[in-house]
Design an enzyme around this catalytic site. Structure first.
Site, PDB file in Angstrom:
ATOM      1  N   ARG A 172       6.244   6.696  13.635  1.00 19.49           N
ATOM      2  CA  ARG A 172       6.246   7.286  12.297  1.00 19.49           C
ATOM      3  C   ARG A 172       5.732   8.713  12.343  1.00 19.49           C
ATOM      4  O   ARG A 172       4.763   9.020  13.033  1.00 19.49           O
ATOM      5  CB  ARG A 172       5.354   6.460  11.362  1.00 19.49           C
ATOM      6  CG  ARG A 172       5.465   6.872   9.887  1.00 19.49           C
ATOM      7  CD  ARG A 172       4.415   6.194   9.049  1.00 19.49           C
ATOM      8  NE  ARG A 172       3.096   6.773   9.294  1.00 19.49           N
ATOM      9  CZ  ARG A 172       1.942   6.186   8.965  1.00 19.49           C
ATOM     10  NH1 ARG A 172       1.943   4.985   8.434  1.00 19.49           N
ATOM     11  NH2 ARG A 172       0.792   6.791   9.201  1.00 19.49           N
ATOM     12  N   ASP A 197       0.578   5.149   1.814  1.00 19.25           N
ATOM     13  CA  ASP A 197      -0.117   5.683   2.980  1.00 19.25           C
ATOM     14  C   ASP A 197      -1.175   6.712   2.580  1.00 19.25           C
ATOM     15  O   ASP A 197      -0.961   7.549   1.697  1.00 19.25           O
ATOM     16  CB  ASP A 197       0.877   6.336   3.940  1.00 19.25           C
ATOM     17  CG  ASP A 197       1.720   5.315   4.693  1.00 19.25           C
ATOM     18  OD1 ASP A 197       1.274   4.161   4.845  1.00 19.25           O
ATOM     19  OD2 ASP A 197       2.832   5.677   5.130  1.00 19.25           O
ATOM     20  N   HIS A 217       4.713   0.195   0.202  1.00 15.25           N
ATOM     21  CA  HIS A 217       5.523  -0.538   1.168  1.00 15.25           C
ATOM     22  C   HIS A 217       4.715  -1.656   1.808  1.00 15.25           C
ATOM     23  O   HIS A 217       3.479  -1.693   1.718  1.00 15.25           O
ATOM     24  CB  HIS A 217       6.124   0.389   2.221  1.00 15.25           C
ATOM     25  CG  HIS A 217       5.133   1.232   2.955  1.00 15.25           C
ATOM     26  ND1 HIS A 217       4.563   2.363   2.424  1.00 15.25           N
ATOM     27  CD2 HIS A 217       4.598   1.111   4.204  1.00 15.25           C
ATOM     28  CE1 HIS A 217       3.731   2.903   3.301  1.00 15.25           C
ATOM     29  NE2 HIS A 217       3.730   2.149   4.391  1.00 15.25           N
ATOM     30  N   HIS A 262       0.838  -1.198   0.000  1.00 17.61           N
ATOM     31  CA  HIS A 262       0.000   0.000   0.000  1.00 17.61           C
ATOM     32  C   HIS A 262       0.872   1.247   0.000  1.00 17.61           C
ATOM     33  O   HIS A 262       2.056   1.202   0.354  1.00 17.61           O
ATOM     34  CB  HIS A 262      -0.916   0.024   1.232  1.00 17.61           C
ATOM     35  CG  HIS A 262      -0.179   0.195   2.512  1.00 17.61           C
ATOM     36  ND1 HIS A 262       0.573  -0.801   3.096  1.00 17.61           N
ATOM     37  CD2 HIS A 262      -0.073   1.281   3.348  1.00 17.61           C
ATOM     38  CE1 HIS A 262       1.121  -0.355   4.214  1.00 17.61           C
ATOM     39  NE2 HIS A 262       0.754   0.906   4.390  1.00 17.61           N
TER      40      HIS A 262
END
Length: 301
Positions: free
Chosen positions: A292, A129, A277, A127
């Protein structure tokens, strides 16, 4: 020789076009740090920088060029505080918040605490983000706080290569096409209606190009993904599903990928516009803790 039918829409052997940068791109040496490639087209380690220190304009410019050329940059053993992680990311713009994910030290820091007795979520699918946003993230800075003794790698795929290697017939069908992205399909696997329904007005479905143009490099990039892309506009459900299955398979091709094995304090900084990723979920019952920070992007075109 007997006739044999080859099924449509598959991925088959053969030489693939592997372009790391767009045609006509000027390849120049890096002067302010050492760059070590980890793959043919994507992924490089950066040595000689301390990310806890402010970046000067020249270093920021050279790092940005490395990001455009290699799509994901890795920095070993940085051990940044959440404040330093945010400060580094802010060199690339406004930071995002995400009410759908667990909060870390501040609203801008997302914390992924996986393994042990935790419910598996948000892993093992290719996917990009937050493509359900009108302005999907420009990129993200991820730091591993705790790593399992075995497993827990992350993989990235170059979606420029994914586009380059599509057949001319598929390119003709998708160039100029748009697709709908929605947060509900991806998150409903883990959250119930009571969590998702209040956010529907904040995150309505959006349309993005199936093939976006990178705003800095100008490269064409395949921009659909399994988590959030629901259908291609103007196609029947059957036709859209069949084409999306073929398109999302492109991220699975190893020649377009890099795989990173983490140590505590390592940083990955990736271009969310140009990559997908995949967090490899192979470390249970051990724990994996990551934080993150995401950088807000612009509307794809």
């Amino acid at each position: 020789m007997r006739a044999a039918r080859v099924p449509d829409g598959g991925i088959y052997e053969g030489r693939r076009t592997l372009r790391r940068v767009p045609e006509g791109w000027e390849d120049r040496p890096y002067e302010l740090f050492r760059l070590v490639p980890l793959g043919r087209v994507i992924g490089a380690e950066i040595h000689g920088l301390d990310l806890s220190q402010p970046l000067g304009p020249a270093v920021r410019e050279e790092l940005n060029r490395a990001l455009l050329e290699w799509k994901v940059l890795f920095f070993r053993a940085q051990h940044l505080s959440p404040e330093h992680q945010r400060d580094f990311a802010r060199h690339w713009g406004e930071l995002e918040t995400n009410p759908l994910l667990a909060r870390g030290a501040s609203d801008e820091v997302v914390r992924f605490d996986k393994g042990g007795s935790a419910t598996p979520t948000f892993e093992n699918v290719w996917h990009a983000d937050v493509t359900f946003r009108e302005r999907p993230a420009l990129g993200a800075v991820l730091q591993l706080r705790e790593v399992p003794p075995v497993g827990g790698d992350t993989m990235w795929a170059d979606m420029g290569c994914a586009y380059d290697n599509l057949s001319d017939e598929i390119k003709e069908r998708i160039d100029g096409a748009t697709a709908v992205h929605d947060f509900i399909p991806g998150f409903s696997r883990f959250y119930g209606p009571e969590r998702l329904a209040p956010l529907q007005d904040q995150f309505p479905p959006v349309e993005h190009p199936v093939v976006r143009t990178h705003p800095e490099s100008g490269r064409k990039l395949l921009f659909v993904n399994t988590s959030f892309t629901t259908h291609i506009t103007g196609m029947s459900r059957e036709e859209s599903d069949r084409l999306l299955r073929e398109l999302v398979q492109q991220a699975h091709i190893p020649e377009y990928q890099v795989r990173f094995h983490w140590q505590p304090g390592d940083i990955a900084f990736w271009d969310n516009r140009a990559t997908q990723h995949y967090a490899v979920d192979d470390y249970a019952p051990h724990r994996r803790v990551a934080e993150r920070v995401a950088i807000a992007g612009d509307r794809p075109f």
